[in-house]
Design a protein around this motif. Structure first.
Motif, PDB file in Angstrom:
ATOM      1  N   PRO A  23      -7.482   1.879  -0.364  1.00 38.65           N
ATOM      2  CA  PRO A  23      -6.984   0.496  -0.205  1.00 38.65           C
ATOM      3  C   PRO A  23      -7.516  -0.395  -1.319  1.00 38.65           C
ATOM      4  O   PRO A  23      -8.047  -1.478  -1.054  1.00 38.65           O
ATOM      5  CB  PRO A  23      -7.530   0.106   1.163  1.00 38.65           C
ATOM      6  CG  PRO A  23      -8.801   0.844   1.301  1.00 38.65           C
ATOM      7  CD  PRO A  23      -8.559   2.166   0.629  1.00 38.65           C
ATOM      8  N   GLU A  24      -7.426   0.082  -2.557  1.00 43.80           N
ATOM      9  CA  GLU A  24      -7.962  -0.638  -3.698  1.00 43.80           C
ATOM     10  C   GLU A  24      -6.896  -0.725  -4.776  1.00 43.80           C
ATOM     11  O   GLU A  24      -6.020   0.152  -4.899  1.00 43.80           O
ATOM     12  CB  GLU A  24      -9.203   0.061  -4.266  1.00 43.80           C
ATOM     13  CG  GLU A  24     -10.387   0.132  -3.319  1.00 43.80           C
ATOM     14  CD  GLU A  24     -11.147  -1.175  -3.232  1.00 43.80           C
ATOM     15  OE1 GLU A  24     -12.035  -1.265  -2.394  1.00 43.80           O
ATOM     16  OE2 GLU A  24     -10.824  -2.094  -4.019  1.00 43.80           O
ATOM     17  N   ARG A  25      -6.966  -1.813  -5.561  1.00 45.26           N
ATOM     18  CA  ARG A  25      -6.092  -1.961  -6.722  1.00 45.26           C
ATOM     19  C   ARG A  25      -6.842  -1.341  -7.916  1.00 45.26           C
ATOM     20  O   ARG A  25      -7.833  -1.909  -8.398  1.00 45.26           O
ATOM     21  CB  ARG A  25      -5.777  -3.416  -7.015  1.00 45.26           C
ATOM     22  CG  ARG A  25      -4.776  -4.049  -6.067  1.00 45.26           C
ATOM     23  CD  ARG A  25      -5.365  -4.343  -4.722  1.00 45.26           C
ATOM     24  NE  ARG A  25      -4.435  -5.092  -3.858  1.00 45.26           N
ATOM     25  CZ  ARG A  25      -4.619  -5.293  -2.576  1.00 45.26           C
ATOM     26  NH1 ARG A  25      -5.701  -4.795  -1.974  1.00 45.26           N
ATOM     27  NH2 ARG A  25      -3.755  -5.992  -1.885  1.00 45.26           N
ATOM     28  N   LEU A  41      -0.981   0.067  -5.288  1.00 43.19           N
ATOM     29  CA  LEU A  41      -1.378  -1.294  -4.927  1.00 43.19           C
ATOM     30  C   LEU A  41      -1.566  -2.158  -6.166  1.00 43.19           C
ATOM     31  O   LEU A  41      -1.267  -3.360  -6.147  1.00 43.19           O
ATOM     32  CB  LEU A  41      -2.671  -1.263  -4.100  1.00 43.19           C
ATOM     33  CG  LEU A  41      -2.543  -0.669  -2.684  1.00 43.19           C
ATOM     34  CD1 LEU A  41      -3.893  -0.639  -1.995  1.00 43.19           C
ATOM     35  CD2 LEU A  41      -1.535  -1.462  -1.857  1.00 43.19           C
ATOM     36  N   VAL A 129     -11.144  -5.318   6.293  1.00 40.57           N
ATOM     37  CA  VAL A 129     -11.529  -3.922   6.115  1.00 40.57           C
ATOM     38  C   VAL A 129     -12.036  -3.336   7.419  1.00 40.57           C
ATOM     39  O   VAL A 129     -11.758  -2.195   7.774  1.00 40.57           O
ATOM     40  CB  VAL A 129     -12.577  -3.805   4.994  1.00 40.57           C
ATOM     41  CG1 VAL A 129     -13.145  -2.400   4.919  1.00 40.57           C
ATOM     42  CG2 VAL A 129     -11.972  -4.208   3.668  1.00 40.57           C
ATOM     43  N   THR A 135      -2.892   0.904   9.649  1.00 42.90           N
ATOM     44  CA  THR A 135      -2.719   1.329   8.251  1.00 42.90           C
ATOM     45  C   THR A 135      -4.015   1.889   7.687  1.00 42.90           C
ATOM     46  O   THR A 135      -4.045   2.953   7.047  1.00 42.90           O
ATOM     47  CB  THR A 135      -2.249   0.147   7.392  1.00 42.90           C
ATOM     48  OG1 THR A 135      -1.007  -0.332   7.913  1.00 42.90           O
ATOM     49  CG2 THR A 135      -2.070   0.570   5.936  1.00 42.90           C
ATOM     50  N   TYR A 136      -5.097   1.187   7.955  1.00 44.97           N
ATOM     51  CA  TYR A 136      -6.379   1.661   7.448  1.00 44.97           C
ATOM     52  C   TYR A 136      -6.764   3.000   8.063  1.00 44.97           C
ATOM     53  O   TYR A 136      -7.308   3.870   7.383  1.00 44.97           O
ATOM     54  CB  TYR A 136      -7.466   0.615   7.727  1.00 44.97           C
ATOM     55  CG  TYR A 136      -8.809   1.058   7.182  1.00 44.97           C
ATOM     56  CD1 TYR A 136      -9.077   0.989   5.824  1.00 44.97           C
ATOM     57  CD2 TYR A 136      -9.784   1.576   8.033  1.00 44.97           C
ATOM     58  CE1 TYR A 136     -10.297   1.407   5.325  1.00 44.97           C
ATOM     59  CE2 TYR A 136     -11.008   2.000   7.536  1.00 44.97           C
ATOM     60  CZ  TYR A 136     -11.261   1.907   6.175  1.00 44.97           C
ATOM     61  OH  TYR A 136     -12.459   2.337   5.681  1.00 44.97           O
ATOM     62  N   VAL A 139      -5.044   5.701   6.237  1.00 42.57           N
ATOM     63  CA  VAL A 139      -5.671   5.944   4.934  1.00 42.57           C
ATOM     64  C   VAL A 139      -7.013   6.633   5.125  1.00 42.57           C
ATOM     65  O   VAL A 139      -7.359   7.590   4.419  1.00 42.57           O
ATOM     66  CB  VAL A 139      -5.828   4.618   4.164  1.00 42.57           C
ATOM     67  CG1 VAL A 139      -6.642   4.833   2.891  1.00 42.57           C
ATOM     68  CG2 VAL A 139      -4.466   4.033   3.812  1.00 42.57           C
TER      69      VAL A 139
END
Length: 758
Positions: A23-25, A41, A129, A135-136, A139
Motif C-alpha cells: 500500500p505504498e507509492r 499506486l 493503516v 482491502t488492507y 494485501v
C-alpha cells in the motif's frame, strides 16, 4: 513497465510484484535520477501511464519544498539523508495540480534506488493503516513478502503466511510473542528504533528462536502512528533473500574465477571503458613492455595504439559501448613502451563491468607470425621467379643455339671466299666475331640465371666455390662496376658439398649488399674485394667493401628478418636473413666486421668436402682430349626446333653424314627401323615423344645404341627429368653449345668402341 533487471538478479521480478502489492507509492529510479519503474499506486498518484513515466527525471515529477544544496540532485539528496528519513515535497499531477507528500529514498541494489511517495492527508495516516479494512487484509495476506505487526510493547499482534514460512514457525506461537525476549539483539534493537518513531533496516542471516530455521533475510521496520501522532506500534516487512545471497555468492566466486582466469591467461587481456583501462592482466603488461600494471592503468587506451589505428578505434568504441555492436577479430598495431610497433590480433566483446558497459579485449602478438608469413610469401615469389627463370632460359637457349651454330658455320665458310673480296671478308669476319661475342655473353647470363632457378631442387653435390663466385660476379657485374672496382683473390679450394643455386644466392646477396653500401658516382675511389681461402676443414669466402659501414649497435640486428637500414623501396630486409639461413643449412657460419665510414667485411665459413662419399651424386663425365683423331661418322640429330637442327646439320655436315629428325616420334621411328648411327644427339624435352621416352624404348629394343646417346637441353628440367638423370649417365649438352663439343663427344664414343674391340 517492468522493474529494471540489474545484472542477472533472479529476484528482480519478485521485487516488482512485492512493491506493486504494497500500500505504498513506489518509484524505482536509476542512480542518474530517472524513473525505471513505478507501482500502480504511484501511477495513480501522478496521473500518468507506465510508458509516460519511464525515463522521466524525478525532479520533473516532484518539487521539494526545501531545495537541495547547490549542485546536488534530488535523488542524491534523499539518499544522503539518514536511513528512514525523508523530506516534504509536492508531487506534480499530470493535470498540473500538486499534492503534499513525504518523500524518502534508499538504495535497492547495484545501480537503482527505491523512492517512496507518501501523501500527507488531513487525517492521521496511521489510523487508516491500522483500520484493517478489507482491502488492507487482502494485501496483508496476499503479499509475497513476510509482514507482521507489533504493538507499543513489542508484542506481535498479527503476521501473514509468508512471514510464517520465512521464520519456519507457526502462527499460534508467533502471535503474542514478546519480542524483547528474543535472543537476537539486532531484531530487538530495530524493534525499539521503530517504537521510537524511526525506521530501521536489517539484512543478514536470522536464526528463528521458535523454529530454529536460519534464513538470509532483508527486514524493514517502520513505526505506526496513532491519531494523536503518538507511536502505537510498528510494522515489519521481511523478505527471504536466500536465493539472491546464493546467487551473489556464486557471482562472487565466478568473478574470482574470472579474475584468476584473466590473471593467468597467456594472451593479453584488458577491460576498458572508452579511454580508461579498468583491468589489465600481466600478459598485457609484458606485451606492451612495461614493468607494472600501474604503469598501464595510468595510460589512456589511445596511448598504446598506433596512430593509423586511432580513427577506427574512435569509430568502434561508441558502437560497442552503447549499441552493443560486435566486431570480428581484426589485426591491430600497438605501440610498446619504447615506441616499437607490434602487430596483434584483437577480439573484443561488450560486457557489464563495475556497474556500466565496458569492452573486454583479447590481444595476441602475431608480429613473428606475420614476419614468417611475409618470409614464406617472399620465398614463394622467389620460387616463382626461379621457375620463370628456368623457362626463360630454356626459351632463350633454343634460338640462341641455332644463331650461334649459324654464326659458326658462316665463320667456317669465310676462308673459302675469293681473295679479291678480302676487305669484305675482313668486315664479315669482324662482324661475326662481334656477334659471337654477344651471343656468348647472352649464353653466360642465361647459364647464371639458371643457377638461381629451381632447376636443381636443393641438391647437394661437390661444388667449386670459386666457380659459384665467378657466376655471381657475372650476375652482379653491372651493379658492381658502377660502384667500385672489384678485386679477386680466389685461391685453390677443396670442393664444398652444397646446392649451387643457394650458395650462388648467398654470394650474390653479399655482393649486392656491398655495392649498395657504396654511393654511386666514384667507382675508382672504392673497392669490393672477393677472396677465398682453404682453412683446413673449412672453405672461407670473404667479401669486403669500402662503403659506409654499419653502426656497432646495429650489427646484432642485421640478420633479423625484415630489418634493414636501406631506404623504403630499396630493400625488403630479407636478403641477409636468407643468407644466414642458407649458410646455417649448409652447416656453416657467417659473421661481419664493420666500422662506420671505413667499410664492412662479411666472412662465410663452409665445411670442406675432402672426400666424396659413395652416395654423392656423380659429376658429369669429362669430355675426351680435343686432339684425339675423329673419323667421318653417321650422326642422327633429333630436335623439334627445326632451325637449330638444320644449323647443327649444316655445321657437322662438312665432315659427317648427318640425318635430321624434326620430332621425337620421327627420330624413334628411324632408330627402330634398324639404321645404325655412331652418335645420336637428341633433345631432352619434345612435345610428342621426349628424349627420355626415346631412350627407354631404344634401351629395350636396341641396347647397343644407348652408349651413343647425347642429350641436349635448354635448361628447363621437370621432376621426371631430374629423376631420369639420377639413374642414367648420359652426357648432356647445355644449349647453346659449340659444335666442337659434339665432335669431342664423338671422339669419346669412337675411343670407347676401339677399347672394346678384341
Amino acid at each position: 513497465m517492468t522493474a529494471p533487471k540489474v545484472g542477472a538478479d533472479p529476484l528482480a521480478e519478485a521485487q516488482r510484484r512485492l512493491l506493486d502489492a504494497l500500500p505504498e507509492r513506489v518509484l524505482v529510479c536509476r542512480l542518474d535520477g530517472r524513473v525505471a519503474w513505478a507501482s500502480a499506486l504511484a501511477l495513480t498518484l501522478l496521473g500518468r501511464s507506465a510508458g509516460e513515466l519511464e525515463g522521466v527525471a524525478l525532479s520533473d515529477l516532484v518539487v521539494a519544498v526545501a531545495r537541495p544544496p547547490q549542485g546536488v540532485t534530488l535523488l542524491d539528496h534523499l539518499l544522503a539523508l539518514p536511513h528512514g528519513e525523508g523530506i516534504t515535497a509536492e508531487a506534480v499531477h499530470r493535470s498540473g495540480t500538486q499534492m503534499r507528500i513525504d518523500i524518502s529514498a534508499s538504495r535497492a541494489g547495484e545501480g537503482t534506488a527505491i523512492v517512496m511517495l507518501r501523501p500527507v492527508p488531513a487525517t492521521d495516516l496511521a489510523t487508516a493503516v491500522c483500520a484493517h479494512d478489507e482491502t488492507y487484509e487482502l494485501v496483508f495476506e496476499g503479499a509475497p513478502v513476510g509482514i507482521f505487526h507489533f504493538d507499543a510493547e513489542g508484542v506481535i499482534t498479527a503476521c501473514n503466511d509468508a512471514f510464517v514460512r520465512i521464520i519456519g514457525s507457526n502462527r499460534r506461537i508467533l502471535i503474542g510473542l514478546r519480542m524483547e525476549t528474543l535472543p537476537d539483539p539486532t531484531m530487538k534493537r530495530h524493534m525499539r528504533q521503530a517504537l521510537s518513531g524511526q525506521r530501521a533496516h536489517y539484512e543478514g542471516e536470522y536464526r528463528s528462536a521458535t523454529g530454529g530455521k536460519v534464513t538470509s533475510v532483508k527486514v524493514d521496520f517502520a513505526p505506526i502512528f496513532g491519531a494523536t501522532g503518538r507511536v502505537v506500534g510498528g510494522v515489519c516487512i521481511a523478505e527471504d533473500v536466500t536465493e539472491r545471497v546464493r546467487a551473489q555468492e556464486a557471482l562472487r566466486r565466478s568473478a574470482e574465477s574470472f579474475r584468476t582466469l584473466i590473471e593467468s591467461a597467456p594472451d593479453a587481456i584488458a577491460v576498458h571503458r572508452g579511454e580508461k583501462f579498468l583491468l589489465v592482466n600481466p600478459a598485457l603488461v609484458r606485451l606492451l613492455g612495461y614493468e607494472t600494471r600501474d604503469e598501464v592503468h595510468a595510460l589512456h587506451v589511445e596511448d598504446v595504439l598506433h596512430a593509423d589505428e586511432l580513427d577506427g578505434y574512435r569509430h568502434r568504441v561508441p558502437l560497442m559501448l552503447h549499441a552493443r555492436q560486435q566486431f570480428p577479430m581484426r589485426e591491430l598495431r600497438l605501440r610498446k613502451k619504447g615506441g616499437e610497433t607490434i602487430t596483434t590480433e584483437v577480439a573484443t566483446i561488450a560486457v557489464e563491468y563495475e556497474g556500466g558497459p565496458a569492452i573486454l579485449a583479447f590481444a595476441r602478438d602475431v608480429t613473428e607470425r606475420k614476419a614468417l608469413e611475409a618470409r614464406l610469401a617472399q620465398a614463394d615469389r622467389m620460387a616463382t621467379v626461379g621457375t620463370l627463370a628456368a623457362g626463360v632460359a630454356h626459351e632463350i637457349n633454343n634460338p640462341l643455339a641455332y644463331v650461334m651454330a649459324n654464326l659458326e658455320l658462316m665463320a667456317k665458310q669465310l676462308p673459302s671466299l675469293s681473295a679479291e673480296t678480302e676487305q669484305e671478308v675482313s668486315f664479315f669476319r669482324e662482324a661475326l666475331a662481334h656477334s659471337k661475342e654477344g651471343c656468348e655473353r647472352v649464353r653466360v647470363i642465361v647459364r647464371d640465371l639458371r643457377i638461381f632457378s629451381r632447376a636443381e631442387e636443393d641438391r647437394r653435390v661437390p661444388l667449386d666455390v670459386n666457380a659459384v663466385i665467378e657466376s655471381a660476379l657475372n650476375m652482379a657485374g653491372n651493379e658492381l662496376r658502377n660502384r667500385a672496382e672489384v678485386v679477386r683473390e680466389l685461391r685453390p679450394l677443396p670442393p664444398v658439398l652444397g646446392d649451387e643455386a643457394r650458395l650462388g644466392q648467398v654470394v650474390l646477396n653479399l655482393l649486392l649488399n656491398a655495392a649498395h653500401a657504396i654511393p654511386e658516382g666514384a667507382p675508382r675511389a672504392h673497392t669490393i674485394a672477393v677472396a677465398t681461402a682453404d682453412r683446413d676443414e673449412c672453405v672461407e669466402i670473404r667479401i669486403s667493401d669500402t662503403g659506409t659501414g654499419i653502426p656497432r649497435e646495429l650489427i646484432g640486428r642485421i640478420f633479423e628478418p625484415f630489418w634493414t637500414t636501406k631506404p623504403v623501396g630499396v630493400g625488403t630486409g630479407l636478403g641477409l636473413s636468407i643468407v644466414h639461413g642458407i649458410v646455417r643449412a649448409h652447416g656453416g657460419s657467417i659473421d661481419v666486421e664493420s666500422e662506420v665510414g671505413v667499410g664492412s667485411t662479411f666472412r662465410v665459413l663452409l665445411p670442406a668436402a675432402r672426400r666424396v662419399t659413395a652416395g654423392t651424386p656423380r659429376a658429369r663425365p669429362a669430355p675426351p682430349a680435343p686432339d684425339a683423331p675423329v673419323r667421318s661418322s653417321r650422326i642422327l640429330v633429333i630436335d623439334d626446333e627445326t632451325r637449330f637442327g638444320r644449323a647443327l646439320r649444316a655445321s657437322l655436315g662438312a665432315h659427317h653424314d648427318v640425318q635430321l629428325a624434326t620430332s621425337g616420334r620421327e627420330g624413334l621411328g628411324i632408330l627402330l627401323a634398324g639404321e645404325d648411327f655412331d652418335l645420336v644427339v637428341c633433345d631432352l624435352m619434345m612435345p610428342d615423344v621426349s628424349g627420355m621416352g626415346i631412350y627407354d624404348e631404344i634401351r629395350r629394343a636396341r641396347p647397343d645404341l644407348t652408349e651413343r646417346f647425347v642429350f641436349m637441353t635448354g635448361g628447363a628440367y621437370t621432376d621426371q627429368a631430374r629423376a631420369f638423370f639420377e639413374h642414367v649417365t648420359v652426357p648432356r649438352l647445355e644449349k647453346p653449345f659449340d659444335v666442337a663439343e659434339v665432335e669431342r663427344l664423338l671422339r669419346r664414343v669412337q675411343a670407347d668402341e676401339r677399347a672394346r674391340r678384341p
